[in-house]
Design a protein around this motif. Sequence first.
Motif, PDB file in Angstrom:
ATOM      1  N   PHE A 350       0.829  -1.198   0.000  1.00 63.83           N
ATOM      2  CA  PHE A 350       0.000   0.000   0.000  1.00 63.83           C
ATOM      3  C   PHE A 350       0.872   1.260   0.000  1.00 63.83           C
ATOM      4  CE2 PHE A 350      -3.450  -2.776   0.816  1.00 63.83           C
ATOM      5  CZ  PHE A 350      -4.611  -2.066   0.599  1.00 63.83           C
ATOM      6  N   SER A 351       1.909   1.234   0.807  1.00 67.28           N
ATOM      7  CA  SER A 351       2.771   2.407   0.930  1.00 67.28           C
ATOM      8  C   SER A 351       3.493   2.715  -0.377  1.00 67.28           C
ATOM      9  CB  SER A 351       3.786   2.192   2.053  1.00 67.28           C
ATOM     10  OG  SER A 351       4.623   3.323   2.188  1.00 67.28           O
ATOM     11  N   VAL A 352       4.106   1.676  -0.963  1.00 68.34           N
ATOM     12  CA  VAL A 352       4.836   1.871  -2.229  1.00 68.34           C
ATOM     13  C   VAL A 352       3.865   2.227  -3.357  1.00 68.34           C
ATOM     14  CG1 VAL A 352       6.245   0.740  -3.990  1.00 68.34           C
ATOM     15  CG2 VAL A 352       6.740   0.366  -1.571  1.00 68.34           C
ATOM     16  N   GLY A 353       2.714   1.559  -3.402  1.00 64.69           N
ATOM     17  CA  GLY A 353       1.720   1.855  -4.429  1.00 64.69           C
ATOM     18  C   GLY A 353       1.199   3.271  -4.335  1.00 64.69           C
ATOM     19  N   GLY A 354       0.927   3.725  -3.106  1.00 64.70           N
ATOM     20  CA  GLY A 354       0.462   5.088  -2.918  1.00 64.70           C
ATOM     21  C   GLY A 354       1.496   6.108  -3.338  1.00 64.70           C
ATOM     22  N   MET A 355       2.772   5.843  -3.031  1.00 60.79           N
ATOM     23  CA  MET A 355       3.829   6.787  -3.401  1.00 60.79           C
ATOM     24  C   MET A 355       4.022   6.848  -4.911  1.00 60.79           C
ATOM     25  SD  MET A 355       5.771   9.089  -2.408  1.00 60.79           S
ATOM     26  CE  MET A 355       5.407   8.830  -0.667  1.00 60.79           C
ATOM     27  N   LEU A 356       3.983   5.679  -5.580  1.00 61.84           N
ATOM     28  CA  LEU A 356       4.117   5.658  -7.035  1.00 61.84           C
ATOM     29  C   LEU A 356       2.957   6.399  -7.708  1.00 61.84           C
ATOM     30  CD1 LEU A 356       5.343   1.994  -7.666  1.00 61.84           C
ATOM     31  CD2 LEU A 356       6.679   4.099  -7.892  1.00 61.84           C
ATOM     32  N   LEU A 357       1.741   6.196  -7.192  1.00 58.31           N
ATOM     33  CA  LEU A 357       0.583   6.885  -7.740  1.00 58.31           C
ATOM     34  C   LEU A 357       0.707   8.396  -7.529  1.00 58.31           C
ATOM     35  CD1 LEU A 357      -2.238   6.814  -9.023  1.00 58.31           C
ATOM     36  CD2 LEU A 357      -3.183   6.514  -6.710  1.00 58.31           C
ATOM     37  N   PHE A 358       1.225   8.785  -6.373  1.00 60.76           N
ATOM     38  CA  PHE A 358       1.397  10.210  -6.095  1.00 60.76           C
ATOM     39  C   PHE A 358       2.370  10.848  -7.082  1.00 60.76           C
ATOM     40  CE2 PHE A 358       3.434  13.827  -4.111  1.00 60.76           C
ATOM     41  CZ  PHE A 358       2.358  14.523  -3.571  1.00 60.76           C
ATOM     42  N   VAL A 359       3.514  10.190  -7.295  1.00 61.49           N
ATOM     43  CA  VAL A 359       4.521  10.730  -8.214  1.00 61.49           C
ATOM     44  C   VAL A 359       3.950  10.844  -9.625  1.00 61.49           C
ATOM     45  CG1 VAL A 359       6.754  10.271  -9.313  1.00 61.49           C
ATOM     46  CG2 VAL A 359       6.478   9.907  -6.851  1.00 61.49           C
ATOM     47  N   LEU A 360       3.215   9.798 -10.049  1.00 58.82           N
ATOM     48  CA  LEU A 360       2.636   9.805 -11.393  1.00 58.82           C
ATOM     49  C   LEU A 360       1.624  10.933 -11.566  1.00 58.82           C
ATOM     50  CD1 LEU A 360       2.098   8.500 -14.180  1.00 58.82           C
ATOM     51  CD2 LEU A 360       0.407   7.026 -13.055  1.00 58.82           C
ATOM     52  N   THR A 361       0.704  11.060 -10.633  1.00 59.80           N
ATOM     53  CA  THR A 361      -0.342  12.074 -10.770  1.00 59.80           C
ATOM     54  C   THR A 361       0.198  13.486 -10.558  1.00 59.80           C
ATOM     55  OG1 THR A 361      -0.974  11.646  -8.455  1.00 59.80           O
ATOM     56  CG2 THR A 361      -2.241  10.530 -10.177  1.00 59.80           C
ATOM     57  N   PHE A 362       1.216  13.632  -9.715  1.00 59.17           N
ATOM     58  CA  PHE A 362       1.848  14.942  -9.554  1.00 59.17           C
ATOM     59  C   PHE A 362       2.501  15.386 -10.855  1.00 59.17           C
ATOM     60  CE2 PHE A 362       5.505  17.627  -8.575  1.00 59.17           C
ATOM     61  CZ  PHE A 362       4.944  18.596  -7.755  1.00 59.17           C
TER      62      PHE A 362
END
Length: 456
Positions: A350-362
């Motif tokens: 969850f943590s890694v997935g959330g961070m990757l999604l954040f970087v992508l959407t940012f």
Amino acid sequence: MRGRHLDTYSMYKRGIRDYIHANDKEQDSVRFLNGVSKDIGNPSWKRSLRHVLVATLSSFLFGYHLGVVNETLESISHDLGFHGNTMAEGLVVSTCLGGAFVGSLFSGLIADGVGRRRAFQLCALPMLIGSAMSAISKNLWGMLLGRLFVGTGMGIGPPVAALYVTEVSPASVRGTYGSCTQIATCLGLMGALFIGFPAKETEGWWRVCFWVSAVPAAILVLLMEFSAESPHWLFKRGRGADAEAEFEKLLGGPYVKGAIAELSKSERGDEADTVKFSELLYGRHRKVVFIGSILYVLQQLSGSFVALLFVDKLGRKVLLIGSFSGMAVAMGIQAASASALVVSSNEVYFSVGGMLLFVLTFAMGAGPVPGVLLSEMFPGRIRAKAMSVCMAVHWVINFFVGLFFLRLLEQIGPLVLYTIFATFCLLAVIFVKKYVLETGGKSLQEIEIALFSPEE
């Protein structure tokens, strides 16, 4: 001499206004949009591309200097005698942010005073000096002084790059070219990472990393001598003939008259006046300056290539809403990973997935779009100084987020902290929907007319 210069400029403006008035009376007149005629199509994107690429060198340097201490900080602290002192290590990282705040405050004055090309060269100068000071430093204070100089150049560069790219690009590709600055920043960060890899194994390698940054800075200074000046700046300074020559270089001969006509339409007779910062905070432009500043605040408190492909097709507003919405989901996932709802064995996913999604959407919107959008929203008269105000707000918020993030993470925990970030992302979605104007595909003059009614 100055009086004759202004008289010539006034005659030039009257001639342009007569030209517009005559065209307005004709039923079959051709409508030009920022140098774009509906009869002859869009200007070639190739003409302005090389000038934009030169300007993105400043963004590359910006990214490089942000990342140059990531891999080298440990060896720097050993060699300069402050290893284990977390406050000193934090100062090495954040001192350049303080310098960037100072540089951003003066970026508008510099860009309006000496022009966009000379402003680029001036932003490279403290980066060259500061890099050399850091590379030869023998103690912590020498390093901090060098980082402060570098930060000053970093503060000047981004607003000038946003101004320049907006003012030299055809409307049809302005958003795409604006996103190039964000990509250049990412490439600078990656370059600093790769060059810094040997720092832990090779003694003194960190000094090489600082010296390397002098190369793109020197190239920026050199190539700007052969790049076009902003026609908007030239026209505002009363140099109409030079503005026409630059438009011909950037857009092509058939589009020059239309581009000059559009510039003249937005003329309100006050371009030669000095813009006071009080006008930006309390005058008729306070709303757009407020919107720009809040966008940068929300960008930081919410925590590239997609933007490059879609910023001109989907529009700035759509990308911002989608980006902040995705970042809210990402921060929600991060918060959930720290809650009792997720079993410990799945927490890392969850943590890694959330961070990757954040970087992508940012990278899709919140990262590159504000710089593009704001340089389009501000009228030519205040554009440089208004951008400097917004970038100063950006650097202040950036500094405090970096300063307090780890402390807040330790004191209130990841669940509460990431929930706060998610809340700011949702506030950003509401703010963009309510206040932000879509600027995609519009000329700078059309945007100004939409934002400011004549009686304001």
